[in-house]
Write a protein that holds these residues in place. Structure first.
Motif, PDB file in Angstrom:
ATOM      1  N   GLU A 189     -68.820  84.250 144.375  1.00 47.49           N
ATOM      2  CA  GLU A 189     -67.773  84.435 145.379  1.00 47.49           C
ATOM      3  C   GLU A 189     -67.661  83.207 146.278  1.00 47.49           C
ATOM      4  O   GLU A 189     -66.575  82.786 146.652  1.00 47.49           O
ATOM      5  CB  GLU A 189     -68.068  85.671 146.237  1.00 47.49           C
ATOM      6  CG  GLU A 189     -66.970  85.982 147.237  1.00 47.49           C
ATOM      7  CD  GLU A 189     -67.279  87.201 148.089  1.00 47.49           C
ATOM      8  OE1 GLU A 189     -68.480  87.446 148.328  1.00 47.49           O
ATOM      9  OE2 GLU A 189     -66.330  87.883 148.507  1.00 47.49           O
TER      10      GLU A 189
ATOM     11  N   PHE B  18     -64.432  89.855 131.908  1.00 42.78           N
ATOM     12  CA  PHE B  18     -64.811  90.386 130.604  1.00 42.78           C
ATOM     13  C   PHE B  18     -65.969  91.370 130.717  1.00 42.78           C
ATOM     14  O   PHE B  18     -66.867  91.193 131.541  1.00 42.78           O
ATOM     15  CB  PHE B  18     -65.205  89.219 129.686  1.00 42.78           C
ATOM     16  CG  PHE B  18     -65.333  89.601 128.241  1.00 42.78           C
ATOM     17  CD1 PHE B  18     -64.216  89.942 127.493  1.00 42.78           C
ATOM     18  CD2 PHE B  18     -66.567  89.634 127.629  1.00 42.78           C
ATOM     19  CE1 PHE B  18     -64.336  90.308 126.169  1.00 42.78           C
ATOM     20  CE2 PHE B  18     -66.692  89.989 126.296  1.00 42.78           C
ATOM     21  CZ  PHE B  18     -65.575  90.328 125.564  1.00 42.78           C
TER      22      PHE B  18
ATOM     23  N   ASN C 102     -65.240  82.698 140.005  1.00 39.50           N
ATOM     24  CA  ASN C 102     -64.716  82.366 141.323  1.00 39.50           C
ATOM     25  C   ASN C 102     -63.211  82.123 141.201  1.00 39.50           C
ATOM     26  O   ASN C 102     -62.751  81.490 140.250  1.00 39.50           O
ATOM     27  CB  ASN C 102     -65.416  81.121 141.857  1.00 39.50           C
ATOM     28  CG  ASN C 102     -64.842  80.658 143.183  1.00 39.50           C
ATOM     29  OD1 ASN C 102     -63.908  79.864 143.226  1.00 39.50           O
ATOM     30  ND2 ASN C 102     -65.367  81.175 144.257  1.00 39.50           N
ATOM     31  N   LYS C 103     -62.437  82.619 142.187  1.00 35.55           N
ATOM     32  CA  LYS C 103     -60.975  82.568 142.058  1.00 35.55           C
ATOM     33  C   LYS C 103     -60.449  81.133 142.054  1.00 35.55           C
ATOM     34  O   LYS C 103     -59.526  80.815 141.317  1.00 35.55           O
ATOM     35  CB  LYS C 103     -60.316  83.384 143.166  1.00 35.55           C
ATOM     36  CG  LYS C 103     -60.486  84.872 142.934  1.00 35.55           C
ATOM     37  CD  LYS C 103     -59.563  85.701 143.790  1.00 35.55           C
ATOM     38  CE  LYS C 103     -59.578  87.156 143.301  1.00 35.55           C
ATOM     39  NZ  LYS C 103     -58.728  88.034 144.100  1.00 35.55           N
ATOM     40  N   ALA C 104     -61.037  80.268 142.885  1.00 36.67           N
ATOM     41  CA  ALA C 104     -60.553  78.882 142.918  1.00 36.67           C
ATOM     42  C   ALA C 104     -61.009  78.139 141.668  1.00 36.67           C
ATOM     43  O   ALA C 104     -60.234  77.403 141.060  1.00 36.67           O
ATOM     44  CB  ALA C 104     -61.025  78.182 144.181  1.00 36.67           C
TER      45      ALA C 104
ATOM     46  N   TYR D  78     -61.489  79.252 138.808  1.00 35.23           N
ATOM     47  CA  TYR D  78     -60.698  79.684 137.666  1.00 35.23           C
ATOM     48  C   TYR D  78     -59.423  78.846 137.532  1.00 35.23           C
ATOM     49  O   TYR D  78     -58.929  78.633 136.438  1.00 35.23           O
ATOM     50  CB  TYR D  78     -60.354  81.170 137.829  1.00 35.23           C
ATOM     51  CG  TYR D  78     -59.627  81.759 136.652  1.00 35.23           C
ATOM     52  CD1 TYR D  78     -60.313  82.113 135.508  1.00 35.23           C
ATOM     53  CD2 TYR D  78     -58.252  81.947 136.687  1.00 35.23           C
ATOM     54  CE1 TYR D  78     -59.655  82.644 134.420  1.00 35.23           C
ATOM     55  CE2 TYR D  78     -57.581  82.478 135.609  1.00 35.23           C
ATOM     56  CZ  TYR D  78     -58.288  82.833 134.478  1.00 35.23           C
ATOM     57  OH  TYR D  78     -57.623  83.350 133.404  1.00 35.23           O
TER      58      TYR D  78
ATOM     59  N   ASP E 164     -64.884  89.139 146.220  1.00 35.72           N
ATOM     60  CA  ASP E 164     -63.515  88.725 145.914  1.00 35.72           C
ATOM     61  C   ASP E 164     -63.551  87.733 144.752  1.00 35.72           C
ATOM     62  O   ASP E 164     -63.511  86.518 144.958  1.00 35.72           O
ATOM     63  CB  ASP E 164     -62.900  88.084 147.166  1.00 35.72           C
ATOM     64  CG  ASP E 164     -61.429  87.773 146.985  1.00 35.72           C
ATOM     65  OD1 ASP E 164     -60.815  88.337 146.063  1.00 35.72           O
ATOM     66  OD2 ASP E 164     -60.904  86.955 147.755  1.00 35.72           O
ATOM     67  N   VAL E 165     -63.701  88.256 143.521  1.00 34.95           N
ATOM     68  CA  VAL E 165     -63.800  87.397 142.334  1.00 34.95           C
ATOM     69  C   VAL E 165     -62.942  88.002 141.223  1.00 34.95           C
ATOM     70  O   VAL E 165     -62.473  89.126 141.342  1.00 34.95           O
ATOM     71  CB  VAL E 165     -65.266  87.308 141.826  1.00 34.95           C
ATOM     72  CG1 VAL E 165     -66.152  86.636 142.841  1.00 34.95           C
ATOM     73  CG2 VAL E 165     -65.809  88.696 141.474  1.00 34.95           C
ATOM     74  N   TYR E 166     -62.731  87.218 140.165  1.00 34.24           N
ATOM     75  CA  TYR E 166     -62.085  87.772 138.983  1.00 34.24           C
ATOM     76  C   TYR E 166     -63.156  88.405 138.095  1.00 34.24           C
ATOM     77  O   TYR E 166     -64.223  87.827 137.905  1.00 34.24           O
ATOM     78  CB  TYR E 166     -61.376  86.675 138.181  1.00 34.24           C
ATOM     79  CG  TYR E 166     -60.153  86.117 138.852  1.00 34.24           C
ATOM     80  CD1 TYR E 166     -59.204  86.954 139.421  1.00 34.24           C
ATOM     81  CD2 TYR E 166     -59.927  84.756 138.895  1.00 34.24           C
ATOM     82  CE1 TYR E 166     -58.072  86.446 140.031  1.00 34.24           C
ATOM     83  CE2 TYR E 166     -58.800  84.228 139.501  1.00 34.24           C
ATOM     84  CZ  TYR E 166     -57.870  85.076 140.068  1.00 34.24           C
ATOM     85  OH  TYR E 166     -56.758  84.566 140.658  1.00 34.24           O
ATOM     86  N   GLU E 167     -62.853  89.581 137.572  1.00 34.23           N
ATOM     87  CA  GLU E 167     -63.763  90.214 136.621  1.00 34.23           C
ATOM     88  C   GLU E 167     -63.132  90.068 135.250  1.00 34.23           C
ATOM     89  O   GLU E 167     -62.226  90.806 134.890  1.00 34.23           O
ATOM     90  CB  GLU E 167     -63.956  91.698 136.984  1.00 34.23           C
ATOM     91  CG  GLU E 167     -64.979  92.383 136.109  1.00 34.23           C
ATOM     92  CD  GLU E 167     -65.056  93.883 136.394  1.00 34.23           C
ATOM     93  OE1 GLU E 167     -64.950  94.272 137.569  1.00 34.23           O
ATOM     94  OE2 GLU E 167     -65.216  94.640 135.426  1.00 34.23           O
TER      95      GLU E 167
END
Lengths: 371, 209
Positions: free
Chosen positions: B60, B85, B183-185, B187, B80-83
């Motif tokens: 995060e 897989f 992490n969103k950034a 990614y 606050d992350v992308y999940e």
């Protein structure tokens, strides 16, 4: 007044650059008091990033709050009489942030465009979002989504409110396996769930994404508007860093239409966030539409451009019996030459200096020079 | 350079094996030493072992670009992350357990002992049940035996520990498995290697089926 940019910290420099940018587009500064009646926030708690607010009782017994947010105050004071109001702000807000779960003072800057919002207004705000990011770092992206497209697809699944909320947060996490599980649990046909999964997977360059989107959801007015606006962004040279990404999910009870989020390389969270918030306007009893964004300046502190090698140019040592006039003159002449200088009796610990000098009876002598 | 946070322990070793198969090998990780960070510049990847419950924090906050964390950790901390897989390994379930002879008395506040306060709170809130959370950091099973709590909310793998202590699963809250998070950034700015890993992981999963 001539201010050298070099004396500013990185985040301060960005604030100045952004201010100049917003002024150039005819936005006027919105200045407000640090306090606001608590009631305003109590009624719109979910809109706030964190719902904790510092409150105190004013001398007249009213419960007041230290501003946790700027947008609500701007909306409250906006006039509902047609035309478009364009304002920007740079304010400190007070809210809980980070892992410490403690209140912090956070510098936030941003702009709001309130009134008859047409395609141009949206394009202009997005242009300014792109330009704001460009002034923070050359390596940035702006993710744009259209909430109406996402909610139309989710509405098409015919699920209950609870599943809907869970699906939305799965979309925000790009959680494809989560969408599958939720859809299966709610008895949604696989084909229909596949539409949502494909919508989430579609991301990246608008030129590539928009045609696939047309195939997926058809030519809806929302998609047409999105296509028009990213097309216009491309024409004004802001296109190559703009991406379509439907994982940008702002709270749908306040936001609608176009929403966006900006990232710069080196900062782990989004630094810019915004969108159209007509629903919030209605909740606050306003007829006008609105769009705006905020830049989270506090996240930028760590984004160092270059670390200075020295804390100070010159350390000037003087003895207990130094001539007061000669010392003042020596310091004066160094600062006038544009150097920073600290006059000390002994070399301070851990100070990084470029030159070490000593004031002697015959004048100033250089002891060390690291230039 | 792609920074990958792996959970210490058996699960992490399994995950590394999957990443290795996906073409992101890092031979130095298998050397038996006290190093904390392992790097393979040739393929542009850097691994580090962290406590499983900390993986989400590293990701995060961007110290790791991607990582592998159990769904239990994601549900508990809500980072606050992308999940991206579901790795389909490290499988278990989050469950409510109690003494074998337990009968829920809806007139009383339910005392719940758990390491996963957030999950327990959300679960019982969704059912409208009034509860008192007793946050413990380990040996949760002992709480109902000593009368500290009525039930526990914890991870159940085989159920052996429960059985040996005359406890049993009352309800399953949610199935758990290891997830790839990003992490969103990161990614956005390291999309190529992340997409490559994601792609080969999902190909591997398809082959297995």
């Amino acid at each position: 007044m001539n201010i050298e940019e070099s004396v500013l910290k990185n985040d301060e420099r960005i604030v100045f650059r952004l201010r100049a940018l917003y002024r150039a587009y005819g936005y006027t500064q919105y200045k407000m008091s640090k306090f606001e009646e608590y009631d305003l926030y109590a009624r719109n708690k979910d809109f706030l990033v964190s719902d904790n607010v510092i409150t105190f009782t004013d001398t007249n017994g009213k419960l007041m709050a230290l501003k946790p947010d700027v947008t609500l105050s701007i909306i409250k004071n906006s006039k509902d009489e047609g035309g478009v109001q364009k304002v920007y702000y740079g304010e400190n807000v007070y809210r809980i942030s980070g892992g410490s779960r403690a209140y912090r003072e956070i510098m936030q800057t941003g702009l709001e465009c309130i009134g008859d919002i047409d395609d141009y207004a949206i394009t202009e705000v997005l242009t300014l979002a792109v330009k704001s990011l460009a002034r923070i770092s050359p390596d940035y992206v702006l993710d744009i989504s259209h909430l109406d497209i996402v909610s139309a697809v989710i509405d098409g699944l015919g699920v209950d409110d609870e599943t809907r909320a869970a699906l939305l947060s799965a979309v925000g996490e790009k959680n494809l396996h989560g969408i599958t599980e939720l859809a299966e649990a709610a008895g949604v046909p696989t084909q229909k769930a596949e539409v949502l999964r494909r919508l989430v997977s579609l991301q990246g360059n608008p030129d590539r994404v928009i045609p696939s989107l047309r195939e997926l959801v058809g030519n809806t007015p929302a998609l047409e508007r999105l296509a028009r606006i990213v097309g216009a962004l491309d024409q004004c040279g802001c296109g190559d860093k703009v991406r379509i990404d439907f994982s940008v999910i702002n709270d749908m009870s306040y936001y609608n239409g176009i929403v966006f989020k900006g990232f710069v390389n080196g900062v782990p969270t989004g630094v810019l966030s915004g969108g159209q918030y007509d629903r919030l306007m209605r909740k606050m009893g306003k007829k006008s539409d609105a769009i705006g964004f905020a830049v989270y300046i506090d996240e930028l502190e760590r984004l160092c451009e270059s670390k200075p090698r020295f804390d100070v140019d010159t350390v000037l040592l003087y003895g207990a019996d130094a001539d007061l006039g000669a010392l003042s003159r020596a310091v004066g002449s160094l600062t006038e030459a544009g150097e920073s200088v600290t006059a000390q009796r002994a070399v301070p610990e851990k100070l990084r200096y470029r030159r070490l000098m000593r004031l002697t009876e015959s004048g100033v002598e250089i002891l060390e020079d690291h230039a | 350079m792609l920074n990958v946070a792996l959970p210490k322990g058996r699960l992490g070793e399994k995950v590394y094996a999957m990443f290795e198969k996906a073409g992101f090998e890092c031979p130095s990780i298998k050397e038996n030493n006290r190093k904390l960070i392992f790097e393979n510049e040739a393929v542009g990847v850097r691994y580090f072992w962290v406590k499983p419950s900390d993986v989400a924090i590293y990701v995060e906050r961007g110290a790791a670009d991607i990582g592998v964390a159990g769904k239990d950790i994601l549900l508990e901390y809500e980072p606050d992350v992308y999940e991206l897989f579901d790795l389909d390994i490290g499988k278990c379930r989050m469950a409510v357990a109690a003494k074998n002879d337990f009968r829920d008395d809806p007139q009383k506040t339910l005392r719940v002992a758990t390491k996963f306060s957030n999950i327990a709170r959300n679960y019982y809130a969704s059912k409208g049940r009034d509860i008192d959370i007793i946050h413990l950091n380990g040996s949760i099973e002992i709480a109902p035996i000593l009368g500290l709590s009525d039930v526990i909310v914890d991870i159940v793998e085989t159920g052996t520990t429960l059985k040996e202590n005359n406890l049993s699963v009352q309800e399953t809250i949610v199935p758990i498995s290891a997830r790839l998070i990003a992490n969103k950034a990161s990614y956005k700015f390291k999309s190529e290697p992340i997409e490559a890993i994601l792609q080969s992981l999902s190909n591997m999963a398809k082959e297995q089926k």
